[in-house]
Design an enzyme around this catalytic site. Sequence first.
Site, PDB file in Angstrom:
ATOM      1  N   LYS A  25       0.843  -1.210   0.000  1.00 22.91           N
ATOM      2  CA  LYS A  25       0.000   0.000   0.000  1.00 22.91           C
ATOM      3  C   LYS A  25       0.876   1.257   0.000  1.00 22.91           C
ATOM      4  O   LYS A  25       2.089   1.171   0.267  1.00 22.91           O
ATOM      5  CB  LYS A  25      -0.904  -0.013   1.239  1.00 22.91           C
ATOM      6  CG  LYS A  25      -0.143  -0.012   2.556  1.00 22.91           C
ATOM      7  CD  LYS A  25      -1.051  -0.286   3.753  1.00 22.91           C
ATOM      8  CE  LYS A  25      -0.237  -0.374   5.030  1.00 22.91           C
ATOM      9  NZ  LYS A  25      -1.057  -0.764   6.188  1.00 22.91           N
ATOM     10  N   ARG A  57     -10.358  -0.074  15.798  1.00 15.89           N
ATOM     11  CA  ARG A  57     -10.227   0.822  14.665  1.00 15.89           C
ATOM     12  C   ARG A  57     -11.189   0.299  13.602  1.00 15.89           C
ATOM     13  O   ARG A  57     -12.259   0.836  13.414  1.00 15.89           O
ATOM     14  CB  ARG A  57      -8.768   0.835  14.193  1.00 15.89           C
ATOM     15  CG  ARG A  57      -8.462   1.930  13.219  1.00 15.89           C
ATOM     16  CD  ARG A  57      -7.005   1.944  12.810  1.00 15.89           C
ATOM     17  NE  ARG A  57      -6.610   0.720  12.111  1.00 15.89           N
ATOM     18  CZ  ARG A  57      -5.435   0.562  11.511  1.00 15.89           C
ATOM     19  NH1 ARG A  57      -4.526   1.509  11.536  1.00 15.89           N
ATOM     20  NH2 ARG A  57      -5.152  -0.567  10.884  1.00 15.89           N
ATOM     21  N   TYR A  85      14.778  30.668   6.438  1.00 10.16           N
ATOM     22  CA  TYR A  85      13.530  31.336   6.842  1.00 10.16           C
ATOM     23  C   TYR A  85      13.485  31.537   8.351  1.00 10.16           C
ATOM     24  O   TYR A  85      13.808  30.619   9.104  1.00 10.16           O
ATOM     25  CB  TYR A  85      12.324  30.498   6.432  1.00 10.16           C
ATOM     26  CG  TYR A  85      12.035  30.521   4.949  1.00 10.16           C
ATOM     27  CD1 TYR A  85      11.713  31.716   4.302  1.00 10.16           C
ATOM     28  CD2 TYR A  85      12.064  29.344   4.204  1.00 10.16           C
ATOM     29  CE1 TYR A  85      11.432  31.732   2.942  1.00 10.16           C
ATOM     30  CE2 TYR A  85      11.783  29.359   2.847  1.00 10.16           C
ATOM     31  CZ  TYR A  85      11.474  30.555   2.220  1.00 10.16           C
ATOM     32  OH  TYR A  85      11.198  30.570   0.887  1.00 10.16           O
ATOM     33  N   MET A  87      10.916  24.147   1.145  1.00 12.08           N
ATOM     34  CA  MET A  87      10.210  23.226   0.261  1.00 12.08           C
ATOM     35  C   MET A  87      11.178  22.464  -0.659  1.00 12.08           C
ATOM     36  O   MET A  87      11.004  21.281  -0.917  1.00 12.08           O
ATOM     37  CB  MET A  87       9.187  23.990  -0.593  1.00 12.08           C
ATOM     38  CG  MET A  87       8.260  23.065  -1.365  1.00 12.08           C
ATOM     39  SD  MET A  87       7.109  23.931  -2.454  1.00 12.08           S
ATOM     40  CE  MET A  87       6.055  24.776  -1.294  1.00 12.08           C
TER      41      MET A  87
HETATM   42  C1  PLP Z   1      -0.191  -1.840   6.756  1.00  8.00           C
HETATM   43  C2  PLP Z   1      -0.738  -3.092   7.269  1.00  8.00           C
HETATM   44  C3  PLP Z   1       0.097  -4.209   7.479  1.00  8.00           C
HETATM   45  C4  PLP Z   1       1.603  -4.165   7.344  1.00  8.00           C
HETATM   46  O1  PLP Z   1       2.151  -3.721   8.553  1.00  8.00           O
HETATM   47  P1  PLP Z   1       3.742  -3.559   8.784  1.00  8.00           P
HETATM   48  O2  PLP Z   1       3.848  -3.111  10.184  1.00  8.00           O
HETATM   49  O3  PLP Z   1       4.215  -2.553   7.809  1.00  8.00           O
HETATM   50  O4  PLP Z   1       4.340  -4.905   8.536  1.00  8.00           O
HETATM   51  C5  PLP Z   1      -0.499  -5.398   7.855  1.00  8.00           C
HETATM   52  N1  PLP Z   1      -1.845  -5.482   8.042  1.00  8.00           N
HETATM   53  C6  PLP Z   1      -2.662  -4.429   7.867  1.00  8.00           C
HETATM   54  C7  PLP Z   1      -4.128  -4.589   8.099  1.00  8.00           C
HETATM   55  C8  PLP Z   1      -2.142  -3.200   7.491  1.00  8.00           C
HETATM   56  O5  PLP Z   1      -2.962  -2.150   7.350  1.00  8.00           O
END
Ligand code: PLP
Length: 363
Positions: free
Chosen positions: A35, A131, A256, A304
Amino acid sequence: MQTYPVATINLAALKHNLSRVKLLAPNSRIMSVIKANAYGHGAIEVAHALTDSDAFAVARLPEGLQLRTAGISQPIVILEGVHSVVDLHTAAEHALSLVFHNEPQIDLLDGAQLTQPLRFCWLMLETGMHRLGLPIEKLNDVLQQLSASPNMSESIGLMSHFANADEVDDACNTQQLNQLKQVTNQSGLATSMANSAAILSNPESHGDWLRPGLMLYGISPFGDRSAEDLGLKPVMQLQSVITAIQTVKAGKHVGYGGDWTAKADSQIAIVSIGYGDGYSRQLSNTGNVLVHDQTARVVGRVSMDMIAVDISHLSSVSIGDKVTLWGDGLAVESVAQQAKTIPYELVCQVSDRVLREYQHGEA
Ligand SMILES: *Cc1c(COP(=O)(O)O)cnc(C)c1O
């Protein structure tokens, strides 16, 4: 000559890290988590390199579509699932697998006539993170609803997610795992619980399917253990170049807000990297970089497009010299500590403006 920021992505290191996962959990299958553009490493290139994964996981539908369009044919799990009938149809058309967290998502299946049934789907169960996830009390009803649906072609797996996997001894981990094990023992369905921290620290949690993210990129999830300690090889190296060198007289300010004042006459290198590239502004006046393999301090605010670095203690530094923001000799984990954040955020933030160069050689 490199004259802009470049993130070098070592694909051999990436493959090595996947083989680490296999060694740690030889009896589990692997859903590689790619992701957020594979944590900033480039989702398509990473997917092509990790062909030994049994499946991939991304957070959202558009991320899955991008991978399908690029010709990735493995199962792809959409961790957030979908929230509309339109998206449900799109997922089915492109053979994307879904995670269901709540009843409204499951109700979308009722009456939908999908072009092909969904395969390799998962139910996210609430075990302590609060969550996403379905309360365990609802499990039996939901399983019945799903098995009756013509839109599902295979039995579903059961998934949950640790809240404190990186705190190895946290009691919550055992509680969460016990809850999941209780229901999976009864149902006989496939299980998936372990992210990187759990894969590395808790063999009990491995189950049928692993979900490694961070460790694939060669980054340690633990504050007290380095990637090297864990047998992982860092995948991303972020570098840029010096585009100007200033002599700053004692008492004069840099950048800055004039946030930094030279205590003595100083040599200041301007480096072409800034928060527009994902270099955290939290590193203002605190970050370390490497120039000629030596540590140099970020002075003044991160802009930036550039940062200023004090090179007064270094000799023969010139315009055009390389600067390492993280990578060889400077772990992204330690830069994250300086930025008061986690390495996940730093690598995810590397923006599109930064060229990715893919290396295929040895890890
Ligand atoms: C992002 C995610 C992972 C991966 O977690 P890491 O700590 O990066 O290994 C696994 N399961 C879910 C549901 C996630 O959202």
